[in-house]
Write an enzyme that holds these catalytic residues in place. Structure first.
Site, PDB file in Angstrom:
ATOM      1  N   ASN A 152       0.803  -1.027  -0.007  1.00  0.00           N
ATOM      2  CA  ASN A 152       0.169   0.035   0.030  1.00  0.00           C
ATOM      3  C   ASN A 152       0.806   1.180  -0.005  1.00  0.00           C
ATOM      4  OD1 ASN A 152      -1.888   2.047   0.437  1.00  0.00           O
ATOM      5  ND2 ASN A 152      -2.743   1.143   2.224  1.00  0.00           N
ATOM      6  N   ARG A 208      -2.357  -2.236  -3.351  1.00  0.00           N
ATOM      7  CA  ARG A 208      -3.730  -1.392  -3.240  1.00  0.00           C
ATOM      8  C   ARG A 208      -3.668  -0.230  -4.146  1.00  0.00           C
ATOM      9  NH1 ARG A 208      -5.105   2.990   0.931  1.00  0.00           N
ATOM     10  NH2 ARG A 208      -7.092   3.450   0.681  1.00  0.00           N
ATOM     11  N   HIS A 240     -12.778   2.688   0.323  1.00  0.00           N
ATOM     12  CA  HIS A 240     -12.941   1.804   1.536  1.00  0.00           C
ATOM     13  C   HIS A 240     -13.545   0.409   0.992  1.00  0.00           C
ATOM     14  CE1 HIS A 240     -12.818   5.013   4.865  1.00  0.00           C
ATOM     15  NE2 HIS A 240     -11.526   4.542   4.530  1.00  0.00           N
ATOM     16  N   ARG A 290     -11.272  15.410   7.549  1.00  0.00           N
ATOM     17  CA  ARG A 290     -12.045  15.855   6.484  1.00  0.00           C
ATOM     18  C   ARG A 290     -13.892  16.176   6.720  1.00  0.00           C
ATOM     19  NH1 ARG A 290     -10.735  10.463   3.397  1.00  0.00           N
ATOM     20  NH2 ARG A 290      -9.314   9.983   4.723  1.00  0.00           N
ATOM     21  N   GLU A 347      -8.024  -5.449   5.245  1.00  0.00           N
ATOM     22  CA  GLU A 347      -7.875  -5.237   3.828  1.00  0.00           C
ATOM     23  C   GLU A 347      -6.720  -5.944   3.138  1.00  0.00           C
ATOM     24  OE1 GLU A 347      -8.908  -0.767   2.976  1.00  0.00           O
ATOM     25  OE2 GLU A 347      -8.499  -0.993   5.267  1.00  0.00           O
TER      26      GLU A 347
END
Ligand code: AMP
Length: 394
Positions: A7, A90, A179, A238, A381
């Site tokens: 990742n 990823r 996600h 965010r 993940e």
């Protein structure tokens, strides 16, 4: 079969080597500050975890150091890179082109590059990682796993924005959702735990970034992140969904342009912006406990928005059979989960408070008489990426 899961961020590289025979993690680690001064690597294997300084002008040197850590010293977990059968990357944005994971070819890299305008921070970093891995690992087959792919089953009425249609056609402006690999893993796990895929499931991934997905018979019908990961529920830094007019209003008053506004909404908003304390939910909760009203407000906003969004997804699904929490906040914030379950009493949710008193475990937290199954399912993940990779190279 051994799969290396990668990742990459623009200045970071997270990795995990997984033996698919038993899905055992052989080592994991993180290279930080790539392309900057004071680079470092944290490598964990065989019960040893160590952070050491390094020099990483680019991702290529970082990969070379990862290989060194994996093959020598206390963190050694393989004799040689030839033991690695495949690499899974990823990739954040697959646009409308990639609806599932795929083997990486030159053409795939080009397409990921073409999609970079949709994810200017993330896709170029993914490509850097893929290209550096090619240099260091040679011909080991590689697979791309996209964050957007699981959401590709959304119908147009869920993914279209009510702006002139031409901007969808010309620039691909639509909801994509992110996600996806996490929502896919936890929904799959939910099906295993319940013995079958719930007909109507709402997955809540709550971490630094947060998103919810409404899943009907295993397929996403709506999700809260949108064209970018900025949309949806309040996050660490965010803003989540806001009235779009706020952007030009503040930009004019503060004389902020694109970059300044992006920073404000992506890095200075959310829990941090409201509380003025921290983007970390633990800090926010601690400050709220100490009587800080803005910290309490930030925590209340997260809970309220969560309940509101779950309600809207219950409406979209025509009811709800199961709700699950995952991500750092979802897996650990017991008080938040308790309050959400309390506020969902109108859906027939009851809580098992003893079961809810747990962190980071797979556990059913709804009461025996609850009309909706409510669970905590820690996400993974990496294992999802490793499984896709193993499957594709077979
Ligand atoms: P993630 O991005 O999934 O790693 O999640 C990070 C978020 O999880 C941060 O906001 C943390 O504060 C939050 N978190 C981790 N542990 C706890 C905890 N025990 N209680 C509340 N929030 C937590």
């Amino acid at each position: 079969m051994k799969v290396l899961v990668i990742n990459c961020g623009s200045s970071s590289l997270k990795y995990q080597l997984i033996d698919m025979d038993g899905e055992k993690v052989l080592c994991k680690g993180l290279c930080e500050r790539i392309g900057m001064e004071s680079s470092m690597i944290t490598h964990e294997a065989n019960g040893h975890k160590a952070t050491t300084p390094a020099i990483f002008p680019t991702h290529t040197e970082a990969f070379a150091e990862v290989v060194k850590k994996m093959t020598t010293g206390e963190g050694k977990c393989i004799n040689d890179v030839s033991e690695i059968d495949a690499i899974g990357h990823r990739v954040v944005h697959g646009g409308e082109k990639f609806k599932e994971s795929c083997l990486i070819t030159d053409e795939v890299i080009e397409t990921i590059r073409e999609l970079s305008p949709l994810a200017p921070l993330h896709n170029p970093a993914g490509i850097l990682g893929i290209e550096a891995a090619r240099k260091v690992f040679g011909n080991i087959p590689m697979v791309a796993v996209f964050d957007t792919a699981f959401h590709s089953t959304m119908p147009p009425k869920a993914y279209m924005y009510a702006i002139p249609y031409e901007y969808y056609e010309k620039y691909g402006v639509r909801r994509y959702g992110f996600h996806g690999t996490s929502h896919r893993y936890v929904s799959g796990r939910m099906a295993e735990l319940l013995g079958e895929m719930p007909h109507r499931l709402i997955t809540c991934h709550l971490g630094n970034g947060s998103s919810l997905a409404a899943i009907k018979d295993g397929k996403v019908v709506d999700t809260s992140m949108g064209f970018t990961p900025l949309d949806g529920i309040i996050m660490g830094t965010r803003c989540g969904s806001i009235d779009p007019s706020i952007v030009s209003y503040i930009a004019n008053l503060e004389n902020l342009h694109e970059r300044g506004m992006n920073r404000l909404l992506n890095n200075e908003s959310g829990l941090l912006g409201v509380s003025g304390v921290s983007s970390d939910f633990r800090d926010v909760l601690e400050e709220a406990e100490n009587g800080n009203e803005r910290a309490q407000l930030a925590a209340d906003m997260l809970e309220y928005q969560l309940v509101k969004l779950i309600g809207s997804y219950a409406a979209a699904l025509g009811g709800v059979d199961a709700i699950l929490f995952t991500g750092g906040i979802g897996e650990n914030a017991m008080g938040l989960r308790e309050q959400v379950m309390h506020d969902l009493a109108y859906l027939g949710v009851t809580a098992d408070l003893a079961a809810n008193n747990s962190r980071g475990e797979e556990v059913r937290i709804s009461g025996a008489d609850s009309k909706v199954e409510v669970w905590v399912v820690p996400t993974n993940e990496e294992i999802m990426i490793a499984r896709d990779t193993a499957e594709l190279i077979k």
